[in-house]
Design a protein around this motif. Structure first.
Motif, PDB file in Angstrom:
ATOM      1  N   ASP A  30       0.855  -1.188   0.000  1.00 29.97           N
ATOM      2  CA  ASP A  30       0.000   0.000   0.000  1.00 29.97           C
ATOM      3  C   ASP A  30       0.893   1.240   0.000  1.00 29.97           C
ATOM      4  N   ASP A  31       0.285   2.401   0.160  1.00 26.08           N
ATOM      5  CA  ASP A  31       1.061   3.638   0.145  1.00 26.08           C
ATOM      6  C   ASP A  31       2.152   3.635   1.213  1.00 26.08           C
ATOM      7  N   PHE A  32       1.870   2.988   2.341  1.00 28.26           N
ATOM      8  CA  PHE A  32       2.845   2.932   3.429  1.00 28.26           C
ATOM      9  C   PHE A  32       4.020   2.024   3.097  1.00 28.26           C
ATOM     10  N   SER A  33       3.744   0.844   2.568  1.00 31.45           N
ATOM     11  CA  SER A  33       4.798  -0.164   2.387  1.00 31.45           C
ATOM     12  C   SER A  33       5.433  -0.184   0.998  1.00 31.45           C
ATOM     13  N   PRO A  35       7.155   2.051  -0.665  1.00 29.05           N
ATOM     14  CA  PRO A  35       8.543   2.512  -0.717  1.00 29.05           C
ATOM     15  C   PRO A  35       9.562   1.429  -0.318  1.00 29.05           C
ATOM     16  N   MET A  36       9.193   0.540   0.604  1.00 28.20           N
ATOM     17  CA  MET A  36      10.097  -0.546   0.981  1.00 28.20           C
ATOM     18  C   MET A  36      10.241  -1.542  -0.164  1.00 28.20           C
ATOM     19  N   GLN A  37       9.141  -1.830  -0.862  1.00 31.93           N
ATOM     20  CA  GLN A  37       9.208  -2.711  -2.025  1.00 31.93           C
ATOM     21  C   GLN A  37      10.106  -2.100  -3.100  1.00 31.93           C
ATOM     22  N   GLU A  38       9.973  -0.800  -3.303  1.00 36.48           N
ATOM     23  CA  GLU A  38      10.798  -0.109  -4.293  1.00 36.48           C
ATOM     24  C   GLU A  38      12.272  -0.171  -3.901  1.00 36.48           C
ATOM     25  N   TYR A  39      12.549   0.104  -2.634  1.00 35.83           N
ATOM     26  CA  TYR A  39      13.930   0.086  -2.161  1.00 35.83           C
ATOM     27  C   TYR A  39      14.544  -1.308  -2.317  1.00 35.83           C
ATOM     28  N   ALA A  40      13.825  -2.329  -1.876  1.00 33.63           N
ATOM     29  CA  ALA A  40      14.343  -3.702  -1.976  1.00 33.63           C
ATOM     30  C   ALA A  40      14.582  -4.090  -3.429  1.00 33.63           C
ATOM     31  N   THR A  41      13.643  -3.743  -4.290  1.00 37.11           N
ATOM     32  CA  THR A  41      13.769  -4.119  -5.697  1.00 37.11           C
ATOM     33  C   THR A  41      14.919  -3.379  -6.367  1.00 37.11           C
ATOM     34  N   GLU A  42      15.042  -2.093  -6.099  1.00 35.34           N
ATOM     35  CA  GLU A  42      16.074  -1.287  -6.761  1.00 35.34           C
ATOM     36  C   GLU A  42      17.464  -1.525  -6.159  1.00 35.34           C
ATOM     37  N   ALA A  43      17.587  -1.415  -4.847  1.00 35.56           N
ATOM     38  CA  ALA A  43      18.905  -1.496  -4.207  1.00 35.56           C
ATOM     39  C   ALA A  43      19.405  -2.926  -4.099  1.00 35.56           C
ATOM     40  N   CYS A  44      18.574  -3.776  -3.550  1.00 38.75           N
ATOM     41  CA  CYS A  44      18.990  -5.156  -3.326  1.00 38.75           C
ATOM     42  C   CYS A  44      19.071  -5.929  -4.647  1.00 38.75           C
ATOM     43  N   TRP A  45      17.955  -5.989  -5.332  1.00 36.73           N
ATOM     44  CA  TRP A  45      17.875  -6.834  -6.526  1.00 36.73           C
ATOM     45  C   TRP A  45      18.409  -6.152  -7.775  1.00 36.73           C
ATOM     46  N   GLY A  46      18.220  -4.850  -7.925  1.00 35.63           N
ATOM     47  CA  GLY A  46      18.668  -4.151  -9.127  1.00 35.63           C
ATOM     48  C   GLY A  46      20.129  -3.757  -9.098  1.00 35.63           C
ATOM     49  N   TRP A  47      20.619  -3.379  -7.931  1.00 34.32           N
ATOM     50  CA  TRP A  47      22.014  -2.957  -7.830  1.00 34.32           C
ATOM     51  C   TRP A  47      22.912  -4.113  -7.388  1.00 34.32           C
ATOM     52  N   LEU A  48      22.618  -4.736  -6.244  1.00 38.07           N
ATOM     53  CA  LEU A  48      23.525  -5.744  -5.699  1.00 38.07           C
ATOM     54  C   LEU A  48      23.490  -7.063  -6.465  1.00 38.07           C
ATOM     55  N   TRP A  49      22.298  -7.625  -6.642  1.00 37.50           N
ATOM     56  CA  TRP A  49      22.198  -8.949  -7.249  1.00 37.50           C
ATOM     57  C   TRP A  49      22.562  -8.970  -8.729  1.00 37.50           C
ATOM     58  N   THR A  50      22.694  -7.815  -9.358  1.00 40.51           N
ATOM     59  CA  THR A  50      23.111  -7.793 -10.765  1.00 40.51           C
ATOM     60  C   THR A  50      24.608  -7.574 -10.917  1.00 40.51           C
TER      61      THR A  50
END
Length: 128
Positions: A30-33, A35-50
């Motif tokens: 939801d609107d609250f959570s 941003p955490m999904q975005e952060y995990a997807t971008e930082a963890c999976w998009g930056w680190l895991w690639t």
């Protein structure tokens, strides 16, 4: 750059954790959570895991850290991801034995219990 990280991260996240799991998480945000999904997807999976480092190795490192940190939900998700990334049950077992020695037997016992549950769920999902 953020869009590129999102796209790359979303692809890797789905490959490792499964598209159904990722889509459920995104749809449940939801609107609250979100941003955490975005952060995990971008930082963890998009930056680190690639980055140029084997996914199999990243998975084993994650299992050690998540079990040491007592994060049962994420641990189970990453056991399934580790299997998807080509980790053998023997490799996972060795990581958990090392956790037991360095983080304590209770952490190891819990990690083994959770890993067995996750492996059973993984096997059942593959049969379906």
């Amino acid at each position: 750059m953020v869009k590129e990280l999102w796209d790359k991260g979303l692809a890797v996240r789905k490959e490792v954790l499964g598209a159904d799991y990722v889509e459920r998480n995104l749809k449940g945000a939801d609107d609250f959570s979100m941003p955490m999904q975005e952060y995990a997807t971008e930082a963890c999976w998009g930056w680190l895991w690639t980055r140029p480092f084997p996914r199999k190795t990243r998975s084993l490192i994650n299992l050690a850290m998540l079990s040491a940190l007592n994060r049962p939900h994420e641990f189970k998700v990453h056991v399934k991801g580790a299997l998807t990334n080509g980790c053998s049950r023997e490799e996972i077992r060795e990581v958990l034995l090392q956790v037991s020695v360095y983080c304590g037997v209770p952490a190891g016992v819990e990690a083994f219990r959770l890993a067995r549950e996750a492996m059973k769920e993984y096997d059942e999902s593959r049969r379906s």
